[in-house]
Design an enzyme around this catalytic site. Sequence first.
Site, PDB file in Angstrom:
ATOM      1  CB  CYS A   1       5.413  53.041  76.643  1.00  0.00           C
ATOM      2  SG  CYS A   1       5.166  53.067  74.868  1.00  0.00           S
TER       3      CYS A   1
ATOM      4  CB  CYS B   1       2.192  54.221  74.389  1.00  0.00           C
ATOM      5  SG  CYS B   1       2.841  52.547  74.316  1.00  0.00           S
TER       6      CYS B   1
ATOM      7  NE  ARG C   1     -32.253  69.842  62.472  1.00  0.00           N
ATOM      8  CZ  ARG C   1     -32.242  70.734  61.507  1.00  0.00           C
ATOM      9  NH1 ARG C   1     -33.299  70.914  60.769  1.00  0.00           N
ATOM     10  NH2 ARG C   1     -31.181  71.465  61.296  1.00  0.00           N
TER      11      ARG C   1
ATOM     12  CG  HIS D   1     -20.606  67.331  77.121  1.00  0.00           C
ATOM     13  ND1 HIS D   1     -21.773  66.616  77.073  1.00  0.00           N
ATOM     14  CD2 HIS D   1     -19.630  66.451  77.417  1.00  0.00           C
ATOM     15  CE1 HIS D   1     -21.509  65.349  77.354  1.00  0.00           C
ATOM     16  NE2 HIS D   1     -20.227  65.224  77.555  1.00  0.00           N
TER      17      HIS D   1
ATOM     18  CD1 TRP E   1     -17.393  75.069  61.101  1.00  0.00           C
ATOM     19  CD2 TRP E   1     -15.198  75.114  61.590  1.00  0.00           C
ATOM     20  NE1 TRP E   1     -16.760  74.129  60.313  1.00  0.00           N
ATOM     21  CE2 TRP E   1     -15.415  74.140  60.592  1.00  0.00           C
ATOM     22  CE3 TRP E   1     -13.897  75.323  62.054  1.00  0.00           C
ATOM     23  CZ2 TRP E   1     -14.374  73.371  60.062  1.00  0.00           C
ATOM     24  CZ3 TRP E   1     -12.873  74.570  61.528  1.00  0.00           C
ATOM     25  CH2 TRP E   1     -13.113  73.613  60.543  1.00  0.00           C
TER      26      TRP E   1
ATOM     27  CG  ASN F   1     -17.808  70.511  62.422  1.00  0.00           C
ATOM     28  OD1 ASN F   1     -18.992  70.246  62.177  1.00  0.00           O
ATOM     29  ND2 ASN F   1     -17.010  71.068  61.543  1.00  0.00           N
TER      30      ASN F   1
ATOM     31  CG  ASN G   1     -22.293  68.863  64.476  1.00  0.00           C
ATOM     32  OD1 ASN G   1     -23.199  69.172  65.234  1.00  0.00           O
ATOM     33  ND2 ASN G   1     -21.873  69.653  63.496  1.00  0.00           N
TER      34      ASN G   1
HETATM   35  P1  FAD Z   1     -27.346  71.592  65.272  1.00  0.00           P
HETATM   36  O1  FAD Z   1     -26.132  70.872  65.708  1.00  0.00           O
HETATM   37  O2  FAD Z   1     -28.208  72.179  66.319  1.00  0.00           O
HETATM   38  O3  FAD Z   1     -26.884  72.743  64.274  1.00  0.00           O
HETATM   39  C1  FAD Z   1     -27.771  73.778  63.864  1.00  0.00           C
HETATM   40  C2  FAD Z   1     -27.395  74.239  62.474  1.00  0.00           C
HETATM   41  O4  FAD Z   1     -26.100  74.840  62.506  1.00  0.00           O
HETATM   42  C3  FAD Z   1     -27.259  73.112  61.464  1.00  0.00           C
HETATM   43  O5  FAD Z   1     -28.490  72.829  60.891  1.00  0.00           O
HETATM   44  C4  FAD Z   1     -26.264  73.676  60.470  1.00  0.00           C
HETATM   45  O6  FAD Z   1     -26.923  74.512  59.553  1.00  0.00           O
HETATM   46  C5  FAD Z   1     -25.373  74.542  61.323  1.00  0.00           C
HETATM   47  N1  FAD Z   1     -24.129  73.870  61.730  1.00  0.00           N
HETATM   48  C6  FAD Z   1     -23.920  72.566  62.008  1.00  0.00           C
HETATM   49  N2  FAD Z   1     -22.644  72.367  62.382  1.00  0.00           N
HETATM   50  C7  FAD Z   1     -22.051  73.576  62.347  1.00  0.00           C
HETATM   51  C8  FAD Z   1     -20.735  74.004  62.620  1.00  0.00           C
HETATM   52  N3  FAD Z   1     -19.769  73.152  62.990  1.00  0.00           N
HETATM   53  N4  FAD Z   1     -20.467  75.316  62.488  1.00  0.00           N
HETATM   54  C9  FAD Z   1     -21.411  76.207  62.093  1.00  0.00           C
HETATM   55  N5  FAD Z   1     -22.659  75.844  61.819  1.00  0.00           N
HETATM   56  C10 FAD Z   1     -22.980  74.541  61.943  1.00  0.00           C
HETATM   57  N6  FAD Z   1     -27.208  67.660  72.611  1.00  0.00           N
HETATM   58  C11 FAD Z   1     -26.899  66.512  73.253  1.00  0.00           C
HETATM   59  O7  FAD Z   1     -27.607  65.522  73.104  1.00  0.00           O
HETATM   60  N7  FAD Z   1     -25.786  66.442  74.047  1.00  0.00           N
HETATM   61  C12 FAD Z   1     -24.978  67.523  74.245  1.00  0.00           C
HETATM   62  O8  FAD Z   1     -23.988  67.451  74.988  1.00  0.00           O
HETATM   63  C13 FAD Z   1     -25.299  68.752  73.587  1.00  0.00           C
HETATM   64  N8  FAD Z   1     -24.554  69.888  73.772  1.00  0.00           N
HETATM   65  C14 FAD Z   1     -24.965  71.076  73.231  1.00  0.00           C
HETATM   66  C15 FAD Z   1     -24.272  72.256  73.500  1.00  0.00           C
HETATM   67  C16 FAD Z   1     -24.712  73.470  73.006  1.00  0.00           C
HETATM   68  C17 FAD Z   1     -23.937  74.711  73.312  1.00  0.00           C
HETATM   69  C18 FAD Z   1     -25.899  73.534  72.222  1.00  0.00           C
HETATM   70  C19 FAD Z   1     -26.412  74.855  71.701  1.00  0.00           C
HETATM   71  C20 FAD Z   1     -26.586  72.369  71.937  1.00  0.00           C
HETATM   72  C21 FAD Z   1     -26.139  71.142  72.437  1.00  0.00           C
HETATM   73  N9  FAD Z   1     -26.815  69.950  72.168  1.00  0.00           N
HETATM   74  C22 FAD Z   1     -26.455  68.776  72.775  1.00  0.00           C
HETATM   75  C23 FAD Z   1     -27.859  69.932  71.134  1.00  0.00           C
HETATM   76  C24 FAD Z   1     -27.266  69.505  69.805  1.00  0.00           C
HETATM   77  O9  FAD Z   1     -25.984  70.069  69.594  1.00  0.00           O
HETATM   78  C25 FAD Z   1     -28.122  69.984  68.630  1.00  0.00           C
HETATM   79  O10 FAD Z   1     -28.325  71.357  68.739  1.00  0.00           O
HETATM   80  C26 FAD Z   1     -29.478  69.306  68.557  1.00  0.00           C
HETATM   81  O11 FAD Z   1     -29.322  67.898  68.609  1.00  0.00           O
HETATM   82  C27 FAD Z   1     -30.166  69.695  67.222  1.00  0.00           C
HETATM   83  O12 FAD Z   1     -29.325  69.297  66.140  1.00  0.00           O
HETATM   84  P2  FAD Z   1     -29.475  69.772  64.677  1.00  0.00           P
HETATM   85  O13 FAD Z   1     -29.380  68.616  63.777  1.00  0.00           O
HETATM   86  O14 FAD Z   1     -30.672  70.630  64.540  1.00  0.00           O
HETATM   87  O15 FAD Z   1     -28.171  70.666  64.328  1.00  0.00           O
END
Ligand code: FAD
Length: 529
Positions: free
Chosen positions: A43, A46, A382, A438, A461, A465, A468
Amino acid sequence: AAGTARLYTEDDPLVLLGSGSLKRSVSSNSSSAWLVQFYSSWCGHCIQFSSTWKALAHDVQDWDTIIHIAVVDCAQDDNFDICKEYGVSFYPTFRYFGAHASPADLGKTYRGADRGVQTLRELMINFLQNHTRLGKPDHCPPLEPFNLGDLLPLLGQKSAHYTAIIIEHPTSYVGREVILDLSKYTGIVVRRALSTDTPLVDKLKITAFPSAYLLHPNGTHTHLHLYMQLRFFFTSFLRGLQGVQRRQTEDHSAPNHMGALSEHHSTDPWREFDSSKVYMADLESALHYLLRVELATHNTLGGEELKKFKSVVTVIAKLYPGRASVQKVMENLLDWLVRLPLESIPYQAILDLVDDKMRISSLSLGAEVRWVGCQGSRPGLRGYPCSLWTLFHMLTVQYDASPKLLASTALEGDPAAVLNAMRGYIGTFFGCEQCGRHFEEMAAQSLDQVKTTEDAVIWLWSKHNQVNSRLAGSLSDDPVFPKSPWPSPALCPACHQEKEGVHTWNEEQVLAFLRQHYGAGNLSPRYLP
Ligand code: FAD
C-alpha cells in the site's frame, strides 16, 4: 518476532509482530499497553507513512515499558489469518490495546491516526490517561496534575530523590512527555501542574509556561532556567542530574559485546574530568591498546589487512593533534611501512618499532591504559571503544581543518580518507565483531554520500548517534554515563531545536561545536604520565 515486515526491520525501535506473536504479545495479560499498526507492504500510503511511524518509535523509545509501538504486515502470507481474525480490511489500521488485555480483545480502532509524530504522541498520552483501571500499564507513572495540597508537604523536606514539576498550560503535553521520558530513570520523580492552578503558581512564583521547578534531595528548591523550555531540554537536564540513573534492562537483543575490550584497573583512583574536554590520556591509551593489544592477535599482516593497517597508520601519523612524541612514533611506523613494500610483515616488527627497540628516535609509546574521559563506573564499561570513537572524531575534525596534512600520502584528496581508514580498521581489527558488522552496514549504506571533509565530520557524528540510540539501556550502557543524543543541551544548547513538536538538530551549530570540541585547542594534557 515473526515475519520479515519489509517496511520495518529489527533495527527500528519497534516490535515486529505476526501470526505467531501478535496475540501472545498484545493480548495475553501484557504489563504494558500497545499501539499496533496493521499495514500492507504494497500500500503506497503505508510506504510513505513508514518514515513517520519510525520517527514516532524513535521519539517514544524510552516509553516502551509503558507502551509498545508495533507493526504487522498483512501482505505477508503468514499473517493473512491473523489480520482477518482482527478484522483488518483497510491499511493502515491502528489499534490500541490497554495493558492486561484478554485474548478476545481485538483492540480499539483509531482512525485518522496517520498524521504527524506530535499528533500520534498526544494520542498515545490520551490513551494512557483514559484507560480503565485494568488497562493501566503496570509501570505508568501518574499523569494527572499535581496541586498545592500535593506540593506543600514536599517543600523544604529532605528526600531520597529529586522531584521535578513541570508547570504548563492545560492544553500542553510537555509535562506528560517528560514524565514518560523519565519513567525508566531512578532517583527522580516527575510531576506536572497547571498554569490555571493559581495557588500553586503563586506559591512557586512562576509566570511563564511551561516552566520546570526542581525539589532537591537536600530540601532546597529552585526554578530551572533552561536555554529553551522544550521537552528535550527538560528531559536531558533531568536525566543528567547527579544520582539520576537509567534502570538497566535485561535486553538480550543488545548484549554487551564490549566487556573484554574495556580494560579497566579497578584499583585505579577515580579521575575527575570535564566532559566538555578531550583528554590526551584517552587518545594515547587508545593507541597503546590498538597497537599492543588488539593488533597483537594478528601474527602477520598481509594483503588487504596490511593495506587497511597502513591507511589507519597514515591518518594517525599525519593528523594526530596530541603530543609531538606520540606523533613521531606513528610517523616512524608509517615511514617504515612505506619504505618497505613487503607482501606481509610480522606483527613483532610493528611492536619493535612502537617500543623503539631499534632505537631510531628514542621515543616510544606509553605502555599503559589510563582512561579519563573514557573511565567507566565499573570494569567492562567504556574504556577502549570510547577512546576509539574519540580518536576518529578528532581525526575527522583535524583533517577538515587542514586537508593538506594528507598531501603526498596514498590518501591525498579523498574527503572520506579518515572514515575509510576507520571503516577498514573497525571491520578488520576491532575486537568486537558484531560492532564491526553494524558499522560496515552503516558505511555501505551512506559513506559514498560524503563529498567533503565537512560531510565526513557530520557523517561520523550522525552515525555515532545512531549507535548511541541503538545501545541506550543495553548492557554496554554505563548507567552513570547513559547513552543519549550527543552533544547534550548542556554541552551545546544551540545545537538543538524543535520542529512540529519533534526534536531536530541544527547541523550548522553541531558542525561548529564538533570543530571546537574535537579541535586541537580543546585537548587536555591532564593526567598524562
Ligand atoms: P561512546 O559511545 O564510546 O562515546 C565516546 C565519547 O564520544 C562520549 O563520551 C562523548 O564524549 C563522545 N560522543 C558521543 N556521541 C557522539 C557523537 N554522536 N559524535 C561525536 N562524539 C560523540 N557496542 C555495542 O554494544 N554494540 C555495537 O554494535 C557497537 N558498535 C560500535 C561501533 C564502533 C565503530 C565503535 C568504536 C564502538 C561500538 N560499540 C558497540 C561500543 C559503543 O559504541 C561504545 O563505544 C561503548 O559502549 C562505550 O560507550 P561510552 O558511553 O563510553 O560512549
